[in-house]
Scaffold this motif. Structure first.
Motif: not given
Lengths: 297, 297
Positions: A197, A201, A205, A208, A217, A222, B289-290, B292-294, B296-297
Motif C-alpha cells: 500500500y 502511494k 505521487l 503526479l 494517472f 485514487i 489529486c496529490r 487526496r492521496l496524501l 489517505m493514510d
C-alpha cells in the motif's frame, strides 16, 4: 511442470541446486491465501541488490531469447506449444514495466501482447472469455496479457459489476478454460505483481510530480486505492480458487522493480527450459538444395 | 513529410545539416525505377563501418524509445496519429532481422507486429486488403508489417495468381487505401530492403550450413530465386506506381545488416521527429489529486 528437466540451469557445480523459483513463489491451490503474509519487498531467492539484479536479468535475457527462438522455430514446424504470461496487480504494480523490461528482451516478432481495458460494448455482448480467446498466442509464440480474464473476478467483484451468482461461476469457468489451454499446449504462467500500500502511494505521487507521467494517472486510481482491502481480498480469492496444476499462480514481490524483473524473467526461463523446445529437423534434402543453389550462377 | 520540423535532430551546429536520409532514399513517384542502379552495399549517409553503425543505431534506439513513449502517451489522450512501417524484400533481405534489431529497441507494448504469409482460404474469400485492415496499428502505436499488401502485386504478379486486369487495378487500390490511412493520421513508411543476388546466395547457403537455421529455409526459396529478374521487375513497378506523397517508398541498401538497421532506425526517427508527439496535459486537478492521496493514510 516448472523444474528444469536437465541441469537446473547450469549454475551449480558441486553445491546442491537451489529450489526452483517457481516452487518458491507458487500459490498452493485450494488453500486460503493471505497476501499480508507475503512481503512485497522480499527477495526470497536470487540477487539481493539492484546492481546484481540488473546484471542477472540481462544474463537471463540472453538465455530467454535463445529459448524463444527455438520455441518459435519449433512452432513453424508443427509444434503447437506456446507460452502465455498473465500479468495482474494493483495500479502501479509494474505490469507495463515488466512488459518493457522482461518482454523487451525477446524478439518482438514472436510475442503477442494484449492489454485488456474496460470491456467495449461489443465485448460486453459476449461471454467474458470471448475477448480473451481472440488474443491467445499462436503456436511458437509467447503471449503476454497485461490484465486478463481475472479482471472479471477482480474489478467485477469489487465494483459489483455482475450478480454474485454469475461471479461465483466465473472461477470455475476460468479454470476449465485454462485447463483446455494447457491441454492444447499452452504453458500458462500467471504472475500477481504484489506491491505494498505504501509503495503504491509513492508511485502514484511520482506520477503526479512529473508532467511526463500525468498520462499514466487517472483520478480513478485514487478511487481504486480507497478500495485496497476489497481488491486484496478479491485477489486472495482468485489466487486460492484458480491456482491449479494446469495453470498455477505465482506471487511476485514487486516493491523492488529490479527484483520483479528478475523474478518474472527467471520464472519464464524455468518454464521455457521445461518445455525444452528444439530446432526442427530439415524436411528437405539439404545437400541437394545446396547443390541446386551453387549451380544457379 | 520526413524532414524534422525543428532542429534536424540536433547534430549540427554551424555546419550545414546533411539532407535527411528520407530524402536520399525516397523513391520519386511516377518515375521509372531501375533497381540495378541502386547499390545494395551502399552507405549513402551516416556510418561507414560496422562498429560505428552499431553504436549509432544504439544511440538512435534511445531516442526512438523516447519518441515512441510520447506517441503512445499522446494516443492515450485522443491523438489518433500512429506509424506503420512496411518491410518488403526478397527472401533473406532481413525483414525479420530488422524487426528484431530495430523494433526490439521499442517498448513492445506499443508495437503491433504482423507477419503476412500466404493467404488463408478465409482471407482469399475477401478483398486482398481485408486482412491488412485487420492488422492496422491503433492510435499511438507503431505498426510493423513483415510483408504486406504488396505481396498481392509481387508474388501475385510473378506467379500470375490473379488475372492481369485485377492485378493492374490493385496498384490504384493500394494507393487509395494508403491515402485514406494517411488522412486518418497514419504515417506510412515503406521500406524495400534491397539485397544483391550474390548476397542472397550467401545467406541461403548459411542457412543450409547451420542446422539451427534449417527452419528458416524452404526449397521454395530456390524456386523464387530462379525468378529473381521477374521479382525485381515486380518491385520496380510497385515502387514506381505506389511511391506517393501520402506513402512514399524508400530503398534501403541491405547487403550490410548493420547499415540496414541504422537506416531503418534513422528513417523512423526522422518520421517520429516530424510527428513531434507530446505528452498530454493533465485532464484532472493535479494538486487536488496529490492532496487526496496524501490524506489517505
Amino acid at each position: 511442470m516448472a523444474k528444469g528437466k536437465k541441469k537446473q540451469g547450469g549454475e551449480g557445480g558441486a553445491k546442491k541446486a537451489a529450489p526452483a523459483l517457481s516452487e518458491l513463489l507458487r500459490v498452493p491451490g485450494g488453500e486460503r491465501v493471505d497476501l499480508s503474509a507475503h512481503d512485497p519487498a522480499a527477495t526470497p531467492a536470487g540477487p539481493k541488490d539492484k546492481a546484481s539484479g540488473v546484471a542477472a536479468s540481462a544474463e537471463l535475457g540472453v538465455r530467454l531469447a535463445g529459448l524463444q527462438e527455438r520455441l518459435w522455430a519449433a512452432g513453424s514446424a508443427g509444434d503447437r506449444r506456446r507460452v502465455l504470461l498473465i500479468l495482474q496487480g494493483m495500479d502501479t504494480s509494474g505490469k507495463g514495466g515488466t512488459v518493457k523490461h522482461v518482454i523487451g528482451q525477446f524478439n518482438p516478432s514472436g510475442c503477442r501482447i494484449k492489454g485488456f481495458k474496460a470491456p467495449t460494448p461489443e465485448e460486453l455482448n459476449h461471454p467474458f472469455l470471448w475477448r480473451v480467446v481472440k488474443a491467445l498466442p499462436e503456436p511458437g509464440e509467447i503471449g503476454i496479457f497485461d490484465r486478463s480474464q481475472y479482471e472479471d473476478v477482480l474489478v467485477a467483484r469489487v465494483r459489483e459489476l455482475v450478480p454474485r451468482a454469475s461471479l461465483g461461476r466465473r472461477y470455475g469457468q476460468i479454470n476449465r478454460f485454462e485447463k483446455t489451454l494447457a491441454e492444447d499446449g499452452v504453458t500458462v504462467v500467471k504472475c500477481f505483481l504484489h506491491i505494498s500500500y505504501e509503495q503504491q502511494k509513492r508511485r502514484l505521487l511520482e506520477r503526479l510530480d512529473n508532467p511526463d507521467k500525468y498520462w499514466k494517472f487517472s483520478p480513478g486510481d485514487i478511487e481504486d486505492r480507497a478500495l485496497w482491502p476489497a481488491y486484496q481480498e478479491a485477489y486472495e480469492i482468485a489466487l486460492e480458487r484458480c491456482s491449479t496444476d494446469a495453470a498455477p499462480w505465482f506471487v511476485i514481490p514487486a516493491d523492488r522493480k529490479w527484483y520483479r524483473n528478475w523474478a518474472v524473467s527467471k520464472l519464464l526461463l524455468e518454464h521455457l527450459e521445461a518445455l525444452d523446445p528444439q530446432y526442427p529437423k530439415a524436411e528437405f534434402d539439404v545437400a541437394e538444395c545446396r547443390r541446386r543453389l551453387l549451380a544457379m550462377d
